[in-house]
Enzyme design. Structure first.
Site, PDB file in Angstrom:
ATOM      1  N   LYS A   1      12.441  56.145  27.277  1.00  0.00           N
ATOM      2  CA  LYS A   1      12.365  54.944  27.904  1.00  0.00           C
ATOM      3  C   LYS A   1      10.612  54.285  27.582  1.00  0.00           C
ATOM      4  O   LYS A   1       9.955  54.417  27.518  1.00  0.00           O
ATOM      5  CB  LYS A   1      12.280  54.865  29.208  1.00  0.00           C
ATOM      6  CG  LYS A   1      13.105  53.282  30.234  1.00  0.00           C
ATOM      7  CD  LYS A   1      14.255  53.339  29.839  1.00  0.00           C
ATOM      8  CE  LYS A   1      14.430  52.458  30.966  1.00  0.00           C
ATOM      9  NZ  LYS A   1      15.781  51.885  31.066  1.00  0.00           N
TER      10      LYS A   1
HETATM   11  N1  GLU Z   1      18.570  49.518  29.345  1.00  0.00           N
HETATM   12  C1  GLU Z   1      19.677  50.734  29.791  1.00  0.00           C
HETATM   13  C2  GLU Z   1      19.745  51.510  30.679  1.00  0.00           C
HETATM   14  O1  GLU Z   1      19.166  52.194  31.650  1.00  0.00           O
HETATM   15  C3  GLU Z   1      20.155  51.013  28.653  1.00  0.00           C
HETATM   16  C4  GLU Z   1      19.775  51.726  27.571  1.00  0.00           C
HETATM   17  C5  GLU Z   1      20.044  51.689  26.336  1.00  0.00           C
HETATM   18  O2  GLU Z   1      21.681  51.286  25.910  1.00  0.00           O
HETATM   19  O3  GLU Z   1      19.646  52.481  25.099  1.00  0.00           O
HETATM   20  O4  GLU Z   1      20.419  52.774  30.650  1.00  0.00           O
END
Ligand code: GLU
Length: 467
Positions: free
Chosen positions: A104
């Site tokens: 993240k």
């Molecule tokens: N930000 C989204 C989540 O928290 C999508 C993450 C992604 O598609 O890699 O799952």
């Protein structure tokens, strides 16, 4: 008990599931810890001054690569937050069987303070900082949108990555959530909200699950409170009300609360918000600014904004039967215990909001394959279907309506396949949890079962390596 910070809260939930598992504490520790967190600080000259920005990319687990997870633009971004969110990505991708590790990122910024041109320059520079450390890379680390970012930022990121890697044939796969014309996939923008809808539908297909939450029937007429009408909350609320007949009785937004016992028209409310008019002028419901709308009585509460909104201070007042966690980490570990004791059923974030990364996976596969889904087989499917209907009419004496012919013959397009694949993945994720709870009722709740299943999957990976 003192409220915990976000990553401690995730750890408490992890440990609860781990306590039912027969795994060595050393292996559990390896699975739980965040492998690496990079902090980058960079300057961008804007409005005649150098502004220094702080960004992060946390890599929770590289047991599978690339690692996957969004990039958030918000002032709340800090190391603890990205590490907790990266951990949730690891467990989420493990639960729904995606071949990714968890990561993240975030940039500590108030996006509303900068215009589009400025955000572009900041984003391109952030991408450069990530790229030179391989923190954005088709086979190592693939970001996506999150709070405060969307297609626009992903477009700048892929473009910047391409400039830096002119000969990388897989450059489009360095990030997901891109506009379709830059290699994105149809249905990605709505995917997380769509996944929330699919999981709600799946829940209501099972009597034993409904019984847990003291709910009956289907989604039609169910009273829903939604917190946050951003990308996820908007799509979830729109689909559940327009397609499943649910009534969105309360929408909680940053600058006020909208209530309507007959059900709020979500599209009208969203358009009103986009127009920039004050929320107070919205005509489709009663608007107020009270702070306790999360405790409005309802059948389903969908927190779709950010972490920690249901916590020690308000968990006792929640009056719902079912919580579907559309946001990441909206319920703290302390609140989780309070709600469990009250008999509130929670479909955890790890499953409920997995739709985004599931469709990201489809996009990434499309990018590395360099062909869109359905391209090879669509016409062939149509020809075969036509052949069958013609034979049934000519030799079987049947007669089909024009509409039936059209619907039956119509070959699947990318969006149809994305939706079908998403629905299947969400249902399967829920099945994993249901089956596990049936086998091990001592796990008690969906969250603990979800963690159990995810940890077990990662442990299997390490065990196969002899660890
Ligand atoms: N930000 C989204 C989540 O928290 C999508 C993450 C992604 O598609 O890699 O799952």
């Amino acid at each position: 008990m003192k409220e915990l910070n976000f990553s401690q809260s995730v750890d408490v939930m992890f440990n609860r599931a781990a306590s039912y598992m027969d795994l060595s504490p050393k292996l559990l520790e390896k699975i739980r810890v965040c492998n690496a967190t990079y902090t980058v600080r960079f300057g961008v000259k804007l409005r005649d001054e150098v502004h220094t920005f702080t960004g992060y990319r946390a890599i929770h687990s590289e047991h599978k690569e690339p690692v996957k997870g969004g990039i958030r633009y918000a002032l709340s971004v800090n190391q603890d937050e990205v590490e907790a969110l990266a951990a949730l990505m690891t467990y989420k991708t493990a639960l729904v069987d995606l071949p990714f590790g968890g990561s993240k990122g975030g940039l500590c910024i108030d996006p509303s303070k900068w215009n589009a041109e400025e955000i572009e320059r900041i984003t391109r520079r952030f991408t450069f900082e990530l790229a030179k450390r391989d923190l954005i890379h088709p086979s190592q680390n693939v970001p996506a949108p999150d709070m405060g970012t969307g297609e626009r930022e992903m477009a700048w990121m892929v473009d910047e990555y391409r400039r830096l890697n002119r000969t990388d044939i897989d450059s489009a796969a360095c990030v997901t959530g891109k506009p379709v014309h830059l290699g994105g996939i149809n249905g990605r923008t709505e995917a997380t909200g769509r996944g929330v809808q699919y999981i709600a539908q799946e829940f209501f297909r099972h009597n034993d699950d409904k019984k847990r939450a003291k709910l009956r029937g289907d989604l039609d007429g169910k009273k829903i409170v939604v917190q946050g009408l951003g990308n996820v909350g908007y799509h979830a609320a729109k689909f559940l009300s327009e397609e499943d007949g649910a009534k969105i009785i309360t929408v909680i937004e940053r600058d006020g609360v909208v209530r309507n016992t007959k059900g709020i028209n979500i599209e009208n409310l969203k358009q009103h918000m986009i127009s920039g008019e004050p929320l107070a002028d919205f005509k489709g419901g009663k608007v107020s600014t009270d702070a306790d709308a999360l405790s409005d009585e309802c059948d389903i509460l969908i927190p779709a904004a950010m972490e920690g909104v249901i916590n020690k201070s308000n968990a006792h007042n929640i009056k719902t039967k079912l919580i579907i966690e559309a946001a990441n980490g909206p319920v703290t570990a302390i609140a989780d215990k309070v709600l469990r004791d009250k008999g509130v059923v929670i479909i955890p974030d790890m499953l409920a909001n997995a739709g985004g990364v599931v469709v990201s996976y489809f996009e990434w596969v499309k990018n590395v394959n360099h062909i869109r889904f359905g391209r090879l087989q669509r016409r062939r499917e149509e020809n075969k279907a036509t052949l069958l209907l013609d034979a049934l009419e000519d030799q079987g004496g049947l007669k089909f309506t024009k509409k039936f012919r059209r619907d039956y013959v119509d070959g699947a397009e990318e969006l149809d396949l994305v939706r079908a694949g998403l629905d299947d993945t969400m249902r399967e994720g829920f099945t994993h949890i249901r089956d596990l709870l049936a086998e091990k009722p001592e796990l008690e709740d969906y969250r603990t079962a979800a963690f159990y299943r995810a940890i077990d999957d990662i442990a299997l990976h390490y065990r196969s390596l002899g660890l």
